[in-house]
Design a protein around this motif. Structure first.
Motif, short mmCIF file in Angstrom:
data_model
loop_
_atom_site.label_atom_id
_atom_site.label_comp_id
_atom_site.label_asym_id
_atom_site.label_seq_id
_atom_site.Cartn_x
_atom_site.Cartn_y
_atom_site.Cartn_z
N ALA A 193 -2.95 4.40 -2.67
CA ALA A 193 -4.15 3.81 -1.97
C ALA A 193 -4.32 4.20 -0.20
N THR A 194 -5.34 3.97 0.00
CA THR A 194 -5.55 4.18 1.47
C THR A 194 -5.86 2.76 2.14
N LEU A 195 -5.45 2.63 3.30
CA LEU A 195 -5.45 1.43 4.23
C LEU A 195 -6.32 1.59 5.06
N VAL A 196 -7.37 0.54 5.31
CA VAL A 196 -8.24 0.33 6.29
C VAL A 196 -7.65 -0.85 7.28
N ILE A 197 -7.30 -0.25 8.62
CA ILE A 197 -6.81 -1.47 9.55
C ILE A 197 -7.83 -1.73 10.41
N THR A 198 -8.28 -2.85 10.69
CA THR A 198 -9.23 -3.33 11.48
C THR A 198 -8.84 -4.24 12.52
N VAL A 218 0.94 -1.26 0.01
CA VAL A 218 0.00 0.08 0.06
C VAL A 218 0.89 1.11 -0.04
N ALA A 219 2.03 1.17 0.83
CA ALA A 219 2.88 2.19 0.84
C ALA A 219 3.30 2.99 -0.51
N ASP A 220 3.62 1.91 -1.49
CA ASP A 220 4.12 1.89 -2.84
C ASP A 220 3.24 2.63 -3.80
N SER A 221 1.86 2.75 -3.22
CA SER A 221 0.84 3.06 -4.06
C SER A 221 0.29 4.42 -3.64
#
Length: 303
Positions: A147-152, A142-145
């Motif tokens: 995009a947003t990350l949802v952490i559950t 995700v860091a290399d894009s």
């Protein structure tokens, strides 16, 4: 009579650019529609498993006002692992088809880094990881894009049983977990403006835990990241109301509205039409949105 003051979460970065869309979460709640391309999804039992059914469901959600669509190819429930190639075959073509026809936010519900990478390449703008970064390679992907990350929050290894979950204080324990996982994501290079948190209603939690999380959601919203509340048709609603999965709409809407009032800024819902209406009404009551129009008792004659 004191003026009503709604609870507004202290967001570190309220304005978010997610794909082609911009959200000011200090004044807006996003409705996330659910489309599961699995034969055994917990709610619809495979209704959108076929490719054309999944794509149609995505575009229908957009037409009904969904701000984004969450596409899943592997259930959270315990069971045999879904091979990466099979999950890719389920998810990526749907992401590609939706992206070709809409600028809606597309999230992919996956914990596998390779699925995340390929989904982002196909047009996904959010990775929704319900396992709290169980795959150590997911955050770097995700860091290399962009995009947003949802952490559950969840405790079990993916697709495994976690019997009789126990917490000293479910809200404080969930908050501690989420802070630690956010730190992992930040260390991997994901900026805080691309992180969303989800307390994980029902995920390794019993009904009393999920009710308490909903009631005390401001304590999690106080962490400063937009909170996603995935409450739709969950078992804590069914057990509270003694309602089968097919009869949980009213309870789901109530749980979503309370979550919004308590600071949630994204709600993940199955019934898009009802959820959008409930969300927009709640925003207006909280003073975050103007009515669509004003006519009643606004002139010399009440029409």
């Amino acid at each position: 009579m004191p003026r009503f003051e709604p609870y507004l979460p202290p967001l570190r970065v309220p304005v978010r650019r997610i794909g082609a869309r911009t959200f000011d979460f200090s004044r807006r709640v996003a409705v996330m529609a659910v489309v599961n391309r699995t034969p055994d999804s917990f709610f619809d039992q495979g209704r959108t498993y076929a490719f054309d059914k999944a794509v149609d469901a995505c575009f229908e959600a957009v037409s009904l006002g969904a701000d984004w669509v969450d596409i899943g190819g592997a259930p959270f429930a315990p069971g045999d692992p879904i091979p990466v190639e099979e999950e890719l075959e389920r998810v990526v073509p749907v992401v590609r088809a939706l992206r070709e026809g809409s600028d809606v936010v597309i999230s992919v519900d996956t914990f596998q880094s390779e699925v995340a990478r390929r989904a982002i390449e196909a047009g996904a703008t959010v990775i929704n990881d319900t396992t709290g970064l169980s795959d150590p390679l997911l955050a770097p992907v995700v860091a290399d894009s962009e995009a947003t990350l949802v952490i559950t929050h969840s405790l079990a290894a993916p697709r495994t049983v976690f019997p009789r979950p126990q917490y000293d204080d479910v809200v404080k324990d969930v908050a501690r977990f989420l802070v630690e996982r956010v730190d992992r994501a930040l260390a991997a290079g994901i900026p805080e403006e691309r992180i969303i948190i989800d307390p994980g209603h029902d995920l390794n939690k019993n009904t009393l835990h999920s009710l308490e999380l909903t009631r005390r959601l401001p304590e999690l919203a106080a962490l400063g990241f937009p909170v996603l509340a995935a409450v739709s048709n969950k078992d804590f609603i069914g057990e509270t109301l003694d309602a089968p999965r097919s009869e949980r709409l009213e309870g789901s809407i109530a749980a979503a509205v309370v979550s919004i009032v308590n600071g949630a800024r994204i709600i993940r819902m199955h019934d898009v039409r009802a959820s959008v209406a409930a969300t927009r009404m709640t925003e207006a009551i909280l003073g975050l949105r103007e009515p669509a129009y004003l006519k009643h008792n606004m002139g010399d004659v009440n029409e």
